[in-house]
Scaffold this motif. Structure first.
Motif, PDB file in Angstrom:
ATOM      1  N   GLU A 423       0.830  -1.208   0.000  1.00 32.50           N
ATOM      2  CA  GLU A 423       0.000   0.000   0.000  1.00 32.50           C
ATOM      3  C   GLU A 423       0.861   1.254   0.000  1.00 32.50           C
ATOM      4  O   GLU A 423       0.543   2.240  -0.661  1.00 32.50           O
ATOM      5  CB  GLU A 423      -0.938  -0.007   1.213  1.00 32.50           C
ATOM      6  CG  GLU A 423      -2.063  -1.015   1.140  1.00 32.50           C
ATOM      7  CD  GLU A 423      -3.073  -0.672   0.044  1.00 32.50           C
ATOM      8  OE1 GLU A 423      -3.156   0.510  -0.352  1.00 32.50           O
ATOM      9  OE2 GLU A 423      -3.773  -1.594  -0.409  1.00 32.50           O
ATOM     10  N   MET A 424       1.957   1.220   0.759  1.00 37.79           N
ATOM     11  CA  MET A 424       2.851   2.382   0.803  1.00 37.79           C
ATOM     12  C   MET A 424       3.480   2.626  -0.564  1.00 37.79           C
ATOM     13  O   MET A 424       3.605   3.776  -1.011  1.00 37.79           O
ATOM     14  CB  MET A 424       3.931   2.163   1.862  1.00 37.79           C
ATOM     15  CG  MET A 424       4.940   3.307   1.966  1.00 37.79           C
ATOM     16  SD  MET A 424       4.159   4.907   2.261  1.00 37.79           S
ATOM     17  CE  MET A 424       3.534   4.642   3.910  1.00 37.79           C
ATOM     18  N   GLN A 426       2.235   1.842  -3.523  1.00 41.42           N
ATOM     19  CA  GLN A 426       1.212   2.385  -4.405  1.00 41.42           C
ATOM     20  C   GLN A 426       0.867   3.820  -4.030  1.00 41.42           C
ATOM     21  O   GLN A 426       0.686   4.683  -4.898  1.00 41.42           O
ATOM     22  CB  GLN A 426      -0.047   1.514  -4.360  1.00 41.42           C
ATOM     23  CG  GLN A 426      -1.116   1.905  -5.372  1.00 41.42           C
ATOM     24  CD  GLN A 426      -0.636   1.752  -6.810  1.00 41.42           C
ATOM     25  OE1 GLN A 426      -0.089   0.705  -7.176  1.00 41.42           O
ATOM     26  NE2 GLN A 426      -0.833   2.773  -7.619  1.00 41.42           N
ATOM     27  N   ALA A 427       0.793   4.095  -2.726  1.00 43.04           N
ATOM     28  CA  ALA A 427       0.480   5.449  -2.264  1.00 43.04           C
ATOM     29  C   ALA A 427       1.550   6.439  -2.701  1.00 43.04           C
ATOM     30  O   ALA A 427       1.252   7.572  -3.098  1.00 43.04           O
ATOM     31  CB  ALA A 427       0.333   5.466  -0.744  1.00 43.04           C
ATOM     32  N   CYS A 428       2.814   6.020  -2.628  1.00 45.76           N
ATOM     33  CA  CYS A 428       3.919   6.892  -3.043  1.00 45.76           C
ATOM     34  C   CYS A 428       3.820   7.207  -4.533  1.00 45.76           C
ATOM     35  O   CYS A 428       3.976   8.363  -4.944  1.00 45.76           O
ATOM     36  CB  CYS A 428       5.247   6.231  -2.704  1.00 45.76           C
ATOM     37  SG  CYS A 428       6.676   7.294  -2.953  1.00 45.76           S
ATOM     38  N   ASP A 430       1.106   7.096  -6.464  1.00 48.33           N
ATOM     39  CA  ASP A 430      -0.077   7.936  -6.708  1.00 48.33           C
ATOM     40  C   ASP A 430       0.134   9.360  -6.200  1.00 48.33           C
ATOM     41  O   ASP A 430      -0.326  10.327  -6.815  1.00 48.33           O
ATOM     42  CB  ASP A 430      -1.309   7.315  -6.049  1.00 48.33           C
ATOM     43  CG  ASP A 430      -1.741   6.020  -6.724  1.00 48.33           C
ATOM     44  OD1 ASP A 430      -1.285   5.772  -7.860  1.00 48.33           O
ATOM     45  OD2 ASP A 430      -2.514   5.257  -6.121  1.00 48.33           O
ATOM     46  N   TYR A 431       0.806   9.502  -5.055  1.00 49.59           N
ATOM     47  CA  TYR A 431       1.083  10.825  -4.485  1.00 49.59           C
ATOM     48  C   TYR A 431       1.942  11.649  -5.442  1.00 49.59           C
ATOM     49  O   TYR A 431       1.641  12.814  -5.729  1.00 49.59           O
ATOM     50  CB  TYR A 431       1.787  10.639  -3.144  1.00 49.59           C
ATOM     51  CG  TYR A 431       2.131  11.921  -2.410  1.00 49.59           C
ATOM     52  CD1 TYR A 431       1.210  12.531  -1.568  1.00 49.59           C
ATOM     53  CD2 TYR A 431       3.391  12.496  -2.530  1.00 49.59           C
ATOM     54  CE1 TYR A 431       1.538  13.689  -0.866  1.00 49.59           C
ATOM     55  CE2 TYR A 431       3.734  13.653  -1.840  1.00 49.59           C
ATOM     56  CZ  TYR A 431       2.800  14.243  -1.013  1.00 49.59           C
ATOM     57  OH  TYR A 431       3.119  15.392  -0.330  1.00 49.59           O
ATOM     58  N   VAL A 463       2.621  11.451   2.589  1.00 49.00           N
ATOM     59  CA  VAL A 463       2.406  10.217   1.829  1.00 49.00           C
ATOM     60  C   VAL A 463       1.642   9.206   2.671  1.00 49.00           C
ATOM     61  O   VAL A 463       0.727   8.523   2.191  1.00 49.00           O
ATOM     62  CB  VAL A 463       3.758   9.624   1.356  1.00 49.00           C
ATOM     63  CG1 VAL A 463       3.557   8.234   0.772  1.00 49.00           C
ATOM     64  CG2 VAL A 463       4.412  10.536   0.322  1.00 49.00           C
ATOM     65  N   TYR A 466      -1.974  10.284   2.916  1.00 56.99           N
ATOM     66  CA  TYR A 466      -2.613  10.036   1.621  1.00 56.99           C
ATOM     67  C   TYR A 466      -2.912   8.545   1.454  1.00 56.99           C
ATOM     68  O   TYR A 466      -3.995   8.158   0.974  1.00 56.99           O
ATOM     69  CB  TYR A 466      -1.696  10.516   0.489  1.00 56.99           C
ATOM     70  CG  TYR A 466      -2.237  10.258  -0.892  1.00 56.99           C
ATOM     71  CD1 TYR A 466      -3.239  11.059  -1.440  1.00 56.99           C
ATOM     72  CD2 TYR A 466      -1.742   9.201  -1.664  1.00 56.99           C
ATOM     73  CE1 TYR A 466      -3.728  10.816  -2.707  1.00 56.99           C
ATOM     74  CE2 TYR A 466      -2.232   8.958  -2.939  1.00 56.99           C
ATOM     75  CZ  TYR A 466      -3.229   9.764  -3.453  1.00 56.99           C
ATOM     76  OH  TYR A 466      -3.729   9.517  -4.705  1.00 56.99           O
ATOM     77  N   GLY A 467      -1.977   7.710   1.865  1.00 57.67           N
ATOM     78  CA  GLY A 467      -2.184   6.266   1.765  1.00 57.67           C
ATOM     79  C   GLY A 467      -3.335   5.798   2.637  1.00 57.67           C
ATOM     80  O   GLY A 467      -4.138   4.944   2.216  1.00 57.67           O
ATOM     81  N   ARG A 470      -6.630   6.691   1.029  1.00 58.18           N
ATOM     82  CA  ARG A 470      -6.997   5.761  -0.048  1.00 58.18           C
ATOM     83  C   ARG A 470      -7.652   4.505   0.509  1.00 58.18           C
ATOM     84  O   ARG A 470      -8.544   3.914  -0.099  1.00 58.18           O
ATOM     85  CB  ARG A 470      -5.752   5.363  -0.854  1.00 58.18           C
ATOM     86  CG  ARG A 470      -5.161   6.473  -1.698  1.00 58.18           C
ATOM     87  CD  ARG A 470      -3.870   6.036  -2.381  1.00 58.18           C
ATOM     88  NE  ARG A 470      -4.098   4.969  -3.353  1.00 58.18           N
ATOM     89  CZ  ARG A 470      -3.809   3.689  -3.139  1.00 58.18           C
ATOM     90  NH1 ARG A 470      -3.295   3.305  -1.992  1.00 58.18           N
ATOM     91  NH2 ARG A 470      -4.051   2.792  -4.075  1.00 58.18           N
TER      92      ARG A 470
END
Length: 530
Positions: A423-424, A426-428, A430-431, A463, A466-467, A470
């Motif tokens: 998840e981290m 993907q979050a990075c 997307d961020y 980040v 944001y994660g 999501r």
């Protein structure tokens, strides 16, 4: 009567200053080398207490190593009027697969040192940012260069060509002497480094002396153990290839593919060549000799590269010029030693994923140059020692930010079976894909244009938040809430594990204030008595 008191006060003050100055001069003379000579070290004592080499030559500074850090340092100190003796193991052109990407922040330091012409006439390529690829999606991250001169950008090149240009620039100064030789040991007397012992090509062992010895002999340094506490970590290895006549999806950009198990890098190193670096976690890599590496690159890596690069990648693998290099990470943990200093990769290393090594080295050189400029006499041991101690504090904001970011991004960009790490990652991605401040902020940190510790901490937590957002939108579930809680933990732990210097990020501002006070005191004590 008041006039008599005034004259008496002036007389007493003058006598006090004279006595103090005499005691200081006496103490400084007492710090000189004694006339006794060790059996294995040949020393010549000059009349003023300075160290001279056996052949009668004299240097203010000995620089061990003439790589990027050593060559730039020799030119910088030589330009300031210092007599510099550079001893390099091999003065032929190096051939390496790293040290090929200079970030814009590093290029600005190159300009500040008067070395910007070293990227000319070597077919260096301008780099304006990065392209990030993940699972078929991609985003472009441009360097925020709007407020800089049009020539300011990153530069990518053949490492050896760049180093040779730097060596030529340093050797062009009459007070800089480049010599080929292997330094075998530092010469110490009464706790102070006085010079070096080195072996030249014909096998003879020579000694050289100077009030300051700076060790810049690279990541394989054999001298660092006496000057620091080396805790070298090898998280992964790079497998290097050169792709010929390859057209990258984004011209003049570095390309980072978030592959499995870890990132793949592409960037131009000349007008016709693209460097590919495949990261392999751990210290063991498939054998090149028996074909295991070729099989690994074709079956595991090739299908993960962008389609535009695939054919060139496979052709480079088939050509067979495959090289490997361990990626080292080592926090700066110096033993403050009178008369000596560590710089470059001998002193401090970070994962090369972000290409920050040369930026840190050049920034360190600017810091050291500015520190030493007010110190006219490097034989003034006590003052020199205080200045060198200040160096370790003044370098922290830039070095710690770049080092911590390199370690953290490598952890985040590497694949993991852990759901929170997934998840981290993907979050990075997307961020950064959001653009605006969400991409310019992190890319400013990575490029060395804004190496501020607090900005790094802010984006780490942004980040993470944001994660979590999501995960919890539109419908939070117990599983998602649990992953979100673990995601926060992962984001806090990754920077700390990514590089041990991260502990100094928030403390560096406080230490800087103390250091500036020390520098002010040193400058005052350097003023001549009237």
């Amino acid at each position: 009567m008041a006039d008599w008191y005034l004259w008496a006060w002036i007389l007493c003050s003058t006598m006090t200053l004279v006595v103090l100055r005499g005691s200081v001069l006496k103490r400084r003379k007492g710090n000189g080398i004694s006339a006794t000579r060790g059996e294995s070290v040949k020393r010549v004592l000059a009349g003023n207490g300075e160290c001279r080499s056996a052949d009668g030559s004299h240097a203010d500074v000995i620089v061990v190593g003439a790589g990027v850090a050593g060559s730039a340092l020799a030119h910088t100190l030589g330009k300031d009027g210092r007599r510099v003796h550079v001893i390099e193991r091999d003065l032929t052109e190096p051939d390496r697969i790293v040290g090929e990407l200079l970030q814009p922040g590093g290029y600005l330091k190159l300009i500040e040192l008067g070395l910007e012409d070293c990227v000319e006439e070597i077919d260096a390529q301008k780099v304006f940012g990065y392209a990030l690829f993940k699972d078929g999606k991609h985003t472009r991250l441009s360097y925020p260069l709007e407020n800089f001169h049009s020539d300011v950008s990153g530069r990518s090149f053949h490492n050896g060509r760049f180093i040779q240009r730097m060596r030529e620039k340093a050797a062009s100064l009459p007070n800089v002497r480049l010599e080929q030789g292997t330094v075998t040991s530092l010469l110490e007397e009464k706790g102070t480094i006085r010079g070096v012992q080195y072996k030249i090509k014909d096998g003879r062992e020579l000694t050289a002396f100077a009030p300051l010895t700076i060790v810049c002999d690279g990541c394989f340094s054999n001298l660092r153990r006496s000057l620091c506490n080396p805790k070298v970590d090898v998280p992964s290895c790079f497998v290097g290839l050169v792709l010929e006549n390859c057209h990258l999806p984004y011209s003049n950009h570095g390309h980072v593919i978030l592959a499995d198990p870890s990132p793949i890098l592409f960037y131009p190193i000349s007008s016709t060549e693209v460097r590919c670096l495949v990261d392999i976690p751990g210290q063991k890599v498939p054998s090149i000799a028996n074909g295991e590496m070729t099989n690994y690159l074709k079956t595991i890596v090739a299908h993960q590269v962008p389609p535009e690069i695939y054919d060139s990648f496979v052709a480079a693998v088939d050509k067979g010029n495959i090289r490997t290099m361990p990626n080292r990470s080592m926090p700066a943990s110096p033993y403050p030693t009178p008369g000596a200093l560590l710089m470059g990769d001998a002193f401090n290393m970070r994962h090369p994923l972000t290409g920050g090594g040369m930026t840190v080295a050049l920034s360190d050189i600017v810091v050291l140059r500015n520190l030493l400029r007010p110190l006219r006499d490097l034989n003034d041991g006590p003052n020199l020692c205080k200045y060198l101690e200040s160096f370790y504090t003044l370098r922290k904001p830039v070095a710690s930010t770049i080092n911590t970011l390199a370690g953290a991004l490598y952890k985040v960009f590497s694949a993991s079976p852990d759901q929170a790490r997934k998840e981290m990652r993907q979050a990075c991605f997307d961020y950064l894909s959001l653009g605006g401040v969400f991409s310019t902020g992190p890319i400013s940190l990575l490029s060395g244009l804004n190496p501020r510790p607090l900005s790094l901490v802010m984006h780490f937590f942004a980040v993470a938040i944001y994660g979590i957002g999501r995960l919890l939108v539109p419908f939070p579930s117990p599983k998602r809430i649990w992953i979100g809680a673990r995601l926060i933990t992962v984001q806090i732990l990754i920077p700390a594990r990514g590089h041990q210097e991260s502990s100094s990020l928030l403390s560096s501002q406080k230490e800087l204030g103390k250091c500036f006070s020390q520098r002010l005191f040193l400058h005052i004590t350097e003023l001549p008595l009237l």
